[in-house]
Write an enzyme that holds these catalytic residues in place. Structure first.
Site, PDB file in Angstrom:
ATOM      1  N   ASP A  28       0.813  -1.216   0.000  1.00 21.30           N
ATOM      2  CA  ASP A  28       0.000   0.000   0.000  1.00 21.30           C
ATOM      3  C   ASP A  28       0.850   1.272   0.000  1.00 21.30           C
ATOM      4  O   ASP A  28       0.370   2.338   0.367  1.00 21.30           O
ATOM      5  CB  ASP A  28      -0.942   0.006   1.214  1.00 21.30           C
ATOM      6  CG  ASP A  28      -2.099   0.989   1.043  1.00 21.30           C
ATOM      7  OD1 ASP A  28      -2.477   1.247  -0.109  1.00 21.30           O
ATOM      8  OD2 ASP A  28      -2.594   1.489   2.058  1.00 21.30           O
TER       9      ASP A  28
ATOM     10  N   CYS B 187     -23.884   3.055   0.739  1.00 16.99           N
ATOM     11  CA  CYS B 187     -22.895   4.135   0.880  1.00 16.99           C
ATOM     12  C   CYS B 187     -23.574   5.430   1.326  1.00 16.99           C
ATOM     13  O   CYS B 187     -24.422   5.970   0.617  1.00 16.99           O
ATOM     14  CB  CYS B 187     -22.165   4.352  -0.438  1.00 16.99           C
ATOM     15  SG  CYS B 187     -20.914   5.667  -0.335  1.00 16.99           S
TER      16      CYS B 187
ATOM     17  N   CYS C 208     -13.899   3.422   6.950  1.00 18.69           N
ATOM     18  CA  CYS C 208     -15.324   3.091   6.827  1.00 18.69           C
ATOM     19  C   CYS C 208     -15.459   1.683   6.259  1.00 18.69           C
ATOM     20  O   CYS C 208     -14.751   1.318   5.324  1.00 18.69           O
ATOM     21  CB  CYS C 208     -16.013   4.093   5.906  1.00 18.69           C
ATOM     22  SG  CYS C 208     -17.784   3.804   5.701  1.00 18.69           S
TER      23      CYS C 208
END
Length: 375
Positions: free
Chosen positions: A127, A191, A233
């Site tokens: 990442d 969402c 989230c």
């Protein structure tokens, strides 16, 4: 020696859940998408600015022939109760130890194991590299793109961290996988900010996970939709049926032993920097620092609207951080407009930062207008 099989067995030996292989070819499928994002100002401050480096493995590692892509599940079982009056949610990606370190350690172990039998050159990333790791994962057959643009693996679902090793080894590649979402759109419907604008179309700058990390000013209307998320989230992933009965992670480092998956909002406002580092420094979400998390806690308090938080919010109006003072004004006005109005008016009289003073004045007008519209 069957090279590919040897690498797979070595990966299993060191505790890597998923492994796949792809070539060093250009990530051509993303070219139009990335350039369109730039044109429409949808890039984030966390991305590699050189788009060619995002697309060309050989620009990152000139002698690259094959790319080993690994996936490690962070979907740990954890449901301990927690007794905190005012709390903010931490996403699973930041529950335990910083995944950058955990995944890097796994990759380092794999490389060490391979070096016992093989001579090769490499460069590895978790990442942190310029290449688009999700596209590499798709190409290597790690999983397929869900409609929320997450990579979904048949066995482990989408709660997986991705790492990759660019090598000069010549390894037989795997085939990409096609999406299996069919007509399901539960993630899009879940969402809260409509960041999932359409199937496979994702506006990063509206994503709650991004909003909890950016240092840019968060629009008022998006703050309202962030709920109590303080870092990251999981909403779209939790809505995905592919995550319902998948295999769980066996990596104990991802269990949130210290935080239990939440931040104690009252506590974080009382903590010194050293106390913050001691309790939260191990998690991935600490990288942005205490003030960003305090800002997110203020947004959470504004959305909770618990009047018991007003003493905390009044103190935050005189915090040493201008950003904290700004968001405290928003939160106290949202919690109790009448009391908040007087508190913010008082804060404006003492505020020395002209930008924060002007923002507080804007907030008074904004909430006054909203109150008129409702009444």
């Amino acid at each position: 020696m069957n090279l590919k099989q040897y690498i797979k067995e070595s990966a299993k030996k060191v505790g890597i859940d998923i492994i796949g292989f792809t070539d060093s070819g250009r990530l051509a499928n993303l070219e139009d998408y990335l350039y369109e994002r730039r044109k429409n100002n949808r890039e984030t401050e966390f991305e590699e600015s050189n788009l060619e480096k995002r697309l060309e493995p050989e620009m990152v590692f000139p002698s690259c022939k094959s790319i080993i892509v690994v996936g490690i599940s962070y979907n740990v079982d954890f449901n301990d109760s927690i007794d905190i009056k005012l709390k903010g949610k931490i996403s699973k990606s930041s529950w335990g130890e910083d995944y950058h370190k955990v995944v890097k350690d796994k990759i380092d172990e794999l490389i060490k194991e391979l070096k016992l039998e093989l001579e090769f050159n490499y460069i590895a990333f978790t990442d942190t590299g310029p290449l688009v790791d999700r596209e590499l994962a798709k190409k290597a057959g790690i999983g397929w793109y869900g409609k929320n643009c997450s990579i979904i693996n048949d066995n482990y679902g989408s709660f997986i961290f991705i790492g990759y090793i660019l090598t000069d080894l010549d390894i037989e590649i795997d085939n990409p996988m096609l999406s299996k979402c069919k007509d399901c759109e539960l993630c899009l419907k879940a969402c809260p900010t409509c960041a999932l604008e359409a199937p496979y179309k994702f506006n990063t700058k509206k994503c709650v996970s991004y909003l909890t990390q950016t240092k840019e000013k968060i629009p008022y209307e998006l703050r309202d939709k962030m709920g109590t998320s303080v870092y990251g989230c999981d909403i779209c992933q939790l809505a995905c049926p592919k995550n319902m009965n998948c295999l769980k992670s066996s990596v104990t480092e991802f269990i949130p032993k210290q935080t239990k998956g939440y931040i104690d909002i009252e506590e974080i406002f009382k903590m010194s920097n050293s106390e913050f580092k001691k309790k939260y420094g191990h998690m991935a979400g600490s990288w942005r620092g205490k003030n960003i998390l305090k800002r997110n806690c203020l947004i959470a308090l504004g959305n909770i609207k618990n009047r018991e938080a007003i003493p905390l919010l009044r103190k935050a109006l005189v915090d040493s951080s201008p950003m904290v003072r700004e968001y405290a004004a928003w939160a106290i006005l949202k919690t109790d407009y009448d009391f908040g109005y007087e508190s913010v008016l008082e804060a404006i009289g003492k505020e020395k930062d002209i930008n924060i003073k002007e923002e507080m004045e804007r907030l008074l007008k904004y909430f006054h207008k909203k109150k008129i519209e409702v009444s």
